[in-house]
Write an enzyme that holds these catalytic residues in place. Structure first.
Site, PDB file in Angstrom:
ATOM      1  N   GLY A   1      -9.559  -3.682  -0.849  1.00 22.69           N
ATOM      2  CA  GLY A   1      -8.174  -3.212  -1.805  1.00 22.69           C
ATOM      3  C   GLY A   1      -6.804  -3.482  -0.793  1.00 22.69           C
ATOM      4  O   GLY A   1      -6.723  -4.270  -0.437  1.00 22.69           O
ATOM      5  N   CYS A   2      -6.120  -1.915  -0.775  1.00 24.76           N
ATOM      6  CA  CYS A   2      -4.906  -2.703   0.183  1.00 24.76           C
ATOM      7  C   CYS A   2      -4.999  -2.948   1.281  1.00 24.76           C
ATOM      8  O   CYS A   2      -5.831  -3.065   2.293  1.00 24.76           O
ATOM      9  CB  CYS A   2      -4.127  -1.238   0.555  1.00 24.76           C
ATOM     10  SG  CYS A   2      -2.725  -1.179   0.918  1.00 24.76           S
ATOM     11  N   PHE A   3      -4.436  -4.634   1.629  1.00 29.94           N
ATOM     12  CA  PHE A   3      -4.247  -5.324   2.485  1.00 29.94           C
ATOM     13  C   PHE A   3      -3.908  -4.583   4.456  1.00 29.94           C
ATOM     14  O   PHE A   3      -4.681  -4.650   4.697  1.00 29.94           O
ATOM     15  CB  PHE A   3      -3.799  -6.813   3.122  1.00 29.94           C
ATOM     16  CG  PHE A   3      -2.009  -6.697   2.169  1.00 29.94           C
ATOM     17  CD1 PHE A   3      -1.234  -5.129   2.459  1.00 29.94           C
ATOM     18  CD2 PHE A   3      -2.048  -7.605   1.548  1.00 29.94           C
ATOM     19  CE1 PHE A   3      -0.230  -5.017   1.513  1.00 29.94           C
ATOM     20  CE2 PHE A   3      -0.307  -7.266   1.054  1.00 29.94           C
ATOM     21  CZ  PHE A   3       0.549  -6.556   0.861  1.00 29.94           C
ATOM     22  N   TRP A   4      -3.013  -3.266   3.655  1.00 24.86           N
ATOM     23  CA  TRP A   4      -2.813  -2.504   5.378  1.00 24.86           C
ATOM     24  C   TRP A   4      -3.976  -1.766   5.792  1.00 24.86           C
ATOM     25  O   TRP A   4      -4.121  -1.818   7.255  1.00 24.86           O
ATOM     26  CB  TRP A   4      -1.938  -0.889   4.662  1.00 24.86           C
ATOM     27  CG  TRP A   4      -0.278  -1.518   4.586  1.00 24.86           C
ATOM     28  CD1 TRP A   4      -0.037  -3.184   4.746  1.00 24.86           C
ATOM     29  CD2 TRP A   4       0.638  -0.804   3.513  1.00 24.86           C
ATOM     30  NE1 TRP A   4       1.408  -2.581   3.403  1.00 24.86           N
ATOM     31  CE2 TRP A   4       1.648  -1.838   3.452  1.00 24.86           C
ATOM     32  CE3 TRP A   4       0.407   0.052   3.267  1.00 24.86           C
ATOM     33  CZ2 TRP A   4       2.632  -1.352   2.327  1.00 24.86           C
ATOM     34  CZ3 TRP A   4       1.315   0.781   2.824  1.00 24.86           C
ATOM     35  CH2 TRP A   4       2.291   0.404   2.396  1.00 24.86           C
ATOM     36  N   CYS A   5      -4.924  -1.756   4.697  1.00 20.71           N
ATOM     37  CA  CYS A   5      -6.545  -0.602   5.622  1.00 20.71           C
ATOM     38  C   CYS A   5      -7.333  -1.566   5.899  1.00 20.71           C
ATOM     39  O   CYS A   5      -7.541  -1.618   7.120  1.00 20.71           O
ATOM     40  CB  CYS A   5      -6.497   0.160   4.188  1.00 20.71           C
ATOM     41  SG  CYS A   5      -6.279   1.224   3.884  1.00 20.71           S
TER      42      CYS A   5
END
Length: 176
Positions: A11-15
């Site tokens: 998913g979102c790379f920040w997570c």
């Protein structure tokens, strides 16, 4: 010390980045884009969903302190590997679940752990498995995003619960 690198899309790379920055034995995490067609993609182009890239993190780790198997067990716990091109409200091919290996030895472990996760989840795992290809680092403002913006809405409501799940489930793997 034996350093390895594995590339993960959850998913979102920040997570994903926020979790692996806390893992004991991880030496570095870099957000980026992988396995698409365009050379040197930008965030804006990847978000349009037309470059073929996944948002990923490259995880460098000391395999004498943490095994690839453990890295992957964390991965399958902190994201949903059963939804195609989606994690929560983040929808599009750039948010696909993916594991991109760097060596043939890693491929064998990746396939084994993937098969175990698929059995445990009733045959519903849709995680893409492939060698890493056409990787490009994300822009500087994406690196260490959660650490720099913990109070930002997305961070507080989407990333923080994933970090907390990691902390509770893998207490012994949290960096001291």
């Amino acid at each position: 010390m034996a350093v390895q690198t594995i590339t993960l899309g959850g998913g979102c790379f920040w997570c994903v980045e926020a979790v692996y920055e806390l893992v004991d034995g991880v030496l570095g995490v870099e957000s980026g884009y992988s396995n698409g067609q365009l050379r040197q993609p930008s965030y804006e182009l990847v978000c349009e969903g037309r470059t073929g890239h996944a948002e990923v993190v490259r995880v460098r780790f000391d395999d004498e302190r943490i095994s690839l198997r453990e890295i992957l067990e964390i991965f399958f716990t902190v994201h949903d590997p059963t939804t195609r091109d989606r994690q929560g409200n983040d929808v599009g091919p750039q948010y696909r679940s993916a594991i991109y290996w760097h060596t043939p030895e890693q491929e064998a472990v990746v396939r084994e752990v993937h098969a175990e996760a698929d059995r445990a989840l009733g045959g519903r795992v849709v995680t893409e498995l492939a060698p890493e290809d056409n990787y490009w680092p994300a822009e500087a403002y994406h690196q260490h995003y959660f650490a720099q913006h913990p109070q930002q809405g997305y961070c507080a409501y989407v990333i923080a619960p994933k970090v907390e799940k990691f902390r509770k489930t893998f207490r012994e793997r949290v960096r001291g």
